[in-house]
Write an enzyme that holds these catalytic residues in place. Structure first.
Site, PDB file in Angstrom:
ATOM      1  N   ASN A   9       0.879  -1.171   0.000  1.00  0.00           N
ATOM      2  CA  ASN A   9       0.000   0.000   0.000  1.00  0.00           C
ATOM      3  C   ASN A   9       0.916   1.219   0.000  1.00  0.00           C
ATOM      4  O   ASN A   9       1.464   1.589   1.027  1.00  0.00           O
ATOM      5  CB  ASN A   9      -0.877  -0.049   1.263  1.00  0.00           C
ATOM      6  N   LYS A  16       3.338   0.824   3.120  1.00  0.00           N
ATOM      7  CA  LYS A  16       3.137  -0.229   4.110  1.00  0.00           C
ATOM      8  C   LYS A  16       3.180  -1.552   3.365  1.00  0.00           C
ATOM      9  O   LYS A  16       2.738  -1.624   2.212  1.00  0.00           O
ATOM     10  CB  LYS A  16       1.766  -0.082   4.772  1.00  0.00           C
ATOM     11  N   ARG A  93      -2.698  -2.051  -3.378  1.00  0.00           N
ATOM     12  CA  ARG A  93      -3.852  -1.177  -3.251  1.00  0.00           C
ATOM     13  C   ARG A  93      -3.710  -0.079  -4.298  1.00  0.00           C
ATOM     14  O   ARG A  93      -2.698   0.629  -4.328  1.00  0.00           O
ATOM     15  CB  ARG A  93      -3.886  -0.566  -1.860  1.00  0.00           C
ATOM     16  N   HIS A 208     -16.019   4.830   7.622  1.00  0.00           N
ATOM     17  CA  HIS A 208     -14.569   4.614   7.586  1.00  0.00           C
ATOM     18  C   HIS A 208     -13.930   5.952   7.956  1.00  0.00           C
ATOM     19  O   HIS A 208     -13.842   6.867   7.117  1.00  0.00           O
ATOM     20  CB  HIS A 208     -14.129   4.148   6.191  1.00  0.00           C
ATOM     21  N   LEU A 209     -13.514   6.065   9.213  1.00  0.00           N
ATOM     22  CA  LEU A 209     -12.997   7.348   9.707  1.00  0.00           C
ATOM     23  C   LEU A 209     -11.523   7.194  10.059  1.00  0.00           C
ATOM     24  O   LEU A 209     -11.173   6.740  11.148  1.00  0.00           O
ATOM     25  CB  LEU A 209     -13.800   7.795  10.935  1.00  0.00           C
ATOM     26  N   GLY A 212      -7.982   9.512   5.827  1.00  0.00           N
ATOM     27  CA  GLY A 212      -9.008   9.671   4.805  1.00  0.00           C
ATOM     28  C   GLY A 212     -10.302   9.209   5.450  1.00  0.00           C
ATOM     29  O   GLY A 212     -10.283   8.271   6.252  1.00  0.00           O
ATOM     30  N   GLY A 328      -8.880   4.148  11.796  1.00  0.00           N
ATOM     31  CA  GLY A 328      -8.174   4.690  12.959  1.00  0.00           C
ATOM     32  C   GLY A 328      -9.046   5.426  13.965  1.00  0.00           C
ATOM     33  O   GLY A 328      -9.030   5.115  15.154  1.00  0.00           O
ATOM     34  N   GLU A 379      -7.832  -3.835   5.264  1.00  0.00           N
ATOM     35  CA  GLU A 379      -7.768  -3.732   3.798  1.00  0.00           C
ATOM     36  C   GLU A 379      -6.703  -4.672   3.239  1.00  0.00           C
ATOM     37  O   GLU A 379      -6.883  -5.251   2.163  1.00  0.00           O
ATOM     38  CB  GLU A 379      -7.457  -2.281   3.407  1.00  0.00           C
TER      39      GLU A 379
HETATM   40  P1  ADP Z   1      -5.088   6.078   7.242  1.00  0.00           P
HETATM   41  O1  ADP Z   1      -6.196   6.719   6.459  1.00  0.00           O
HETATM   42  O2  ADP Z   1      -3.772   6.793   7.113  1.00  0.00           O
HETATM   43  O3  ADP Z   1      -4.983   4.567   7.106  1.00  0.00           O
HETATM   44  P2  ADP Z   1      -5.890   5.464   9.943  1.00  0.00           P
HETATM   45  O4  ADP Z   1      -7.060   4.603   9.637  1.00  0.00           O
HETATM   46  O5  ADP Z   1      -4.671   4.833  10.526  1.00  0.00           O
HETATM   47  O6  ADP Z   1      -5.491   6.389   8.734  1.00  0.00           O
HETATM   48  O7  ADP Z   1      -6.403   6.598  10.963  1.00  0.00           O
HETATM   49  C1  ADP Z   1      -5.579   7.600  11.403  1.00  0.00           C
HETATM   50  C2  ADP Z   1      -6.389   8.496  12.334  1.00  0.00           C
HETATM   51  O8  ADP Z   1      -6.851   7.705  13.442  1.00  0.00           O
HETATM   52  C3  ADP Z   1      -5.603   9.664  12.918  1.00  0.00           C
HETATM   53  O9  ADP Z   1      -6.387  10.847  12.902  1.00  0.00           O
HETATM   54  C4  ADP Z   1      -5.372   9.212  14.336  1.00  0.00           C
HETATM   55  O10 ADP Z   1      -5.250  10.301  15.225  1.00  0.00           O
HETATM   56  C5  ADP Z   1      -6.650   8.461  14.621  1.00  0.00           C
HETATM   57  N1  ADP Z   1      -6.507   7.612  15.806  1.00  0.00           N
HETATM   58  C6  ADP Z   1      -5.722   6.527  15.965  1.00  0.00           C
HETATM   59  N2  ADP Z   1      -5.804   6.068  17.236  1.00  0.00           N
HETATM   60  C7  ADP Z   1      -6.657   6.895  17.886  1.00  0.00           C
HETATM   61  C8  ADP Z   1      -7.161   6.972  19.225  1.00  0.00           C
HETATM   62  N3  ADP Z   1      -6.802   6.097  20.146  1.00  0.00           N
HETATM   63  N4  ADP Z   1      -8.048   7.946  19.509  1.00  0.00           N
HETATM   64  C9  ADP Z   1      -8.411   8.855  18.591  1.00  0.00           C
HETATM   65  N5  ADP Z   1      -7.986   8.841  17.320  1.00  0.00           N
HETATM   66  C10 ADP Z   1      -7.118   7.895  16.960  1.00  0.00           C
END
Ligand code: ADP
Length: 401
Positions: A9, A16, A93, A208-209, A212, A328, A379
């Site tokens: 990815n 990654k 990806r 999906h938060l 992105g 995340g 993913e």
């Molecule tokens: P990507 O789109 O890069 O794959 P991720 O799915 O890893 O992103 O999500 C990254 C987001 O998740 C960041 O905003 C990070 O701060 C947030 N995040 C990760 N762990 C926590 C947590 N314990 N509490 C709040 N937000 C978190």
């Protein structure tokens, strides 16, 4: 010797990777890691399934290792590490597959050329996704490679959900709402029956938060609408992307502020969203612990927009049986989940505050009309499954061969 599949990815300055063994047909991770700071301060790390570091290397600050250099290091590492495994292929990806690629595809030079067409639709992702494919085609031409698209999952949406209200000749050029994060949604749809048959078979919105962020309305596990559109800049505000923007704003920026296309691109992809509103950070963890009112304003706007989109997607579905938080922020931020659920009380969501605080998968009360879940996405596993399915268990040539 067990078959193995590598998953890549690749982003703009990092990638990654994971190596999945597929002894019994169930892909399980043997090793995973990342290469970061590829053009500034390169760092490579690989960990085994227990999280123990099995390989690590840093290059001097200022070293421009690039994607190709990091890929060479990865291939050398896998060669060493792969003594017990036979690499049958690499799954990638790829963010954009346009209207054409409705499922994963085995890539060769002509497919890469076709996928280059979508670079303008995903300028910050597509070139980097394609770069390791091209490098591996040159270095290991016998190694099968598969592209898995973030758009494919949404291609079955009704035409009305994919259309912009633009003249037909422009729509016919492929200016459509494509939707993204499809590999994440597909994974959630795949595991949802393990959590709830009603959520899997009913009207469900998946949130999906992550850095992105998008939301997808699913009917019986199929995408019927998404917050993301022609590009991955639409919909929700994100770490650094603005999400929905009145097109008149773009004209104003050009006419009144003299911005050109590249400056606006930077603004909407890299300087907006949580970072732009807060002026502090794109990272939710940083904002959640900040006392600065601008951090609160950014989180408030994110949650407000999630609520608006939830109403919109429930309307697209004609009802709502379940919501699922993932990625995340969705998987980890209990506070955000609680606020989103409370705002969605009017839709029938009743949060179980204790279950949410414990980090349970089901976070709605037994009386809640709408079920709520927090489910980790994967993913990479989805890509490994697709790659294996496309290549079959006994094809390809190991780079050891
Ligand atoms: P990507 O789109 O890069 O794959 P991720 O799915 O890893 O992103 O999500 C990254 C987001 O998740 C960041 O905003 C990070 O701060 C947030 N995040 C990760 N762990 C926590 C947590 N314990 N509490 C709040 N937000 C978190």
């Amino acid at each position: 010797m067990a078959d193995a599949i590598a998953v890549l990815n690749a982003g703009s300055s990092s990638f990654k990777f994971s190596l999945f063994a597929s002894v019994t047909g169930q892909p399980s991770v043997v090793v995973r890691g990342q290469a970061e700071g590829l053009y500034t301060s390169p760092h490579f790390v690989a960990k085994d399934r227990s999280g123990a570091v099995v390989d690590e290397k840093s290059w001097n600050a200022g070293t421009k290792l690039g994607h190709d250099g990091a890929l060479d290091h990865l291939v050398a590492f896998l060669r060493e590490r792969l003594a017990e495994h036979r690499l049958i292929g690499v799954g990638h990806r790829v963010v954009h597959g346009g209207a054409e690629y409705t499922s994963p595809v085995r890539v060769d030079a002509s497919i890469v050329a076709a996928l280059e067409k979508y670079v303008p639709l995903a300028p910050l992702h597509q070139p980097h996704n394609l770069s390791p494919i091209k490098a591996l085609l040159e270095r290991l031409p016998q190694l099968p490679q598969v592209a898995c698209f973030d758009t494919s999952f949404h291609r079955g949406q009704p035409a009305v959900a994919q259309a912009f209200a633009l003249p037909k000749e422009i729509t016919d050029r492929g200016v459509l709402r494509y939707g993204f994060h499809g590999l994440s949604y597909e994974y959630v749809a795949r595991v949802l029956p393990e959590y709830s048959v009603r959520a899997a078979q009913g009207k469900t919105v998946v949130l999906h938060l992550g850095n992105g962020a998008s939301m997808c309305a699913m009917a019986a596990g199929r995408s019927v609408a998404s917050t993301m559109g022609f590009t991955a800049a639409d919909g929700l505000p994100m770490g650094t992307r603005c999400g929905n923007l009145d097109p008149g704003v773009v004209l104003y920026l050009m006419d009144e502020l003299g911005m050109d296309a590249r400056t606006i691109e930077k603004l909407i992809y890299q300087q907006s969203g949580l970072l732009g509103v807060s002026g502090i950070a794109s990272d939710m963890r940083t904002l959640e612990v900040s006392k600065d009112p601008r951090a609160k304003a950014a989180i408030d706007l994110f949650i407000y927009r999630i609520g608006r989109e939830l109403g919109s997607l429930a309307a697209a579905l004609g009802g709502l049986d379940a919501i699922v938080f993932t990625a995340g922020i969705g998987e980890n931020s209990r506070g955000l989940r609680e606020r989103v659920c409370r705002d969605a009380a009017w839709l029938g969501v009743e949060i179980d505050v204790d279950a949410n605080a414990r980090g349970d998968a089901c976070i709605s009360t037994p009386a809640s009309r709408v079920l709520a879940f927090a489910i980790p996405t994967n993913e990479e596993q989805m890509i490994a499954r697709h790659t294996r399915a496309l290549l079959g268990p006994r094809t390809g040539t190991s780079p050891h061969a």
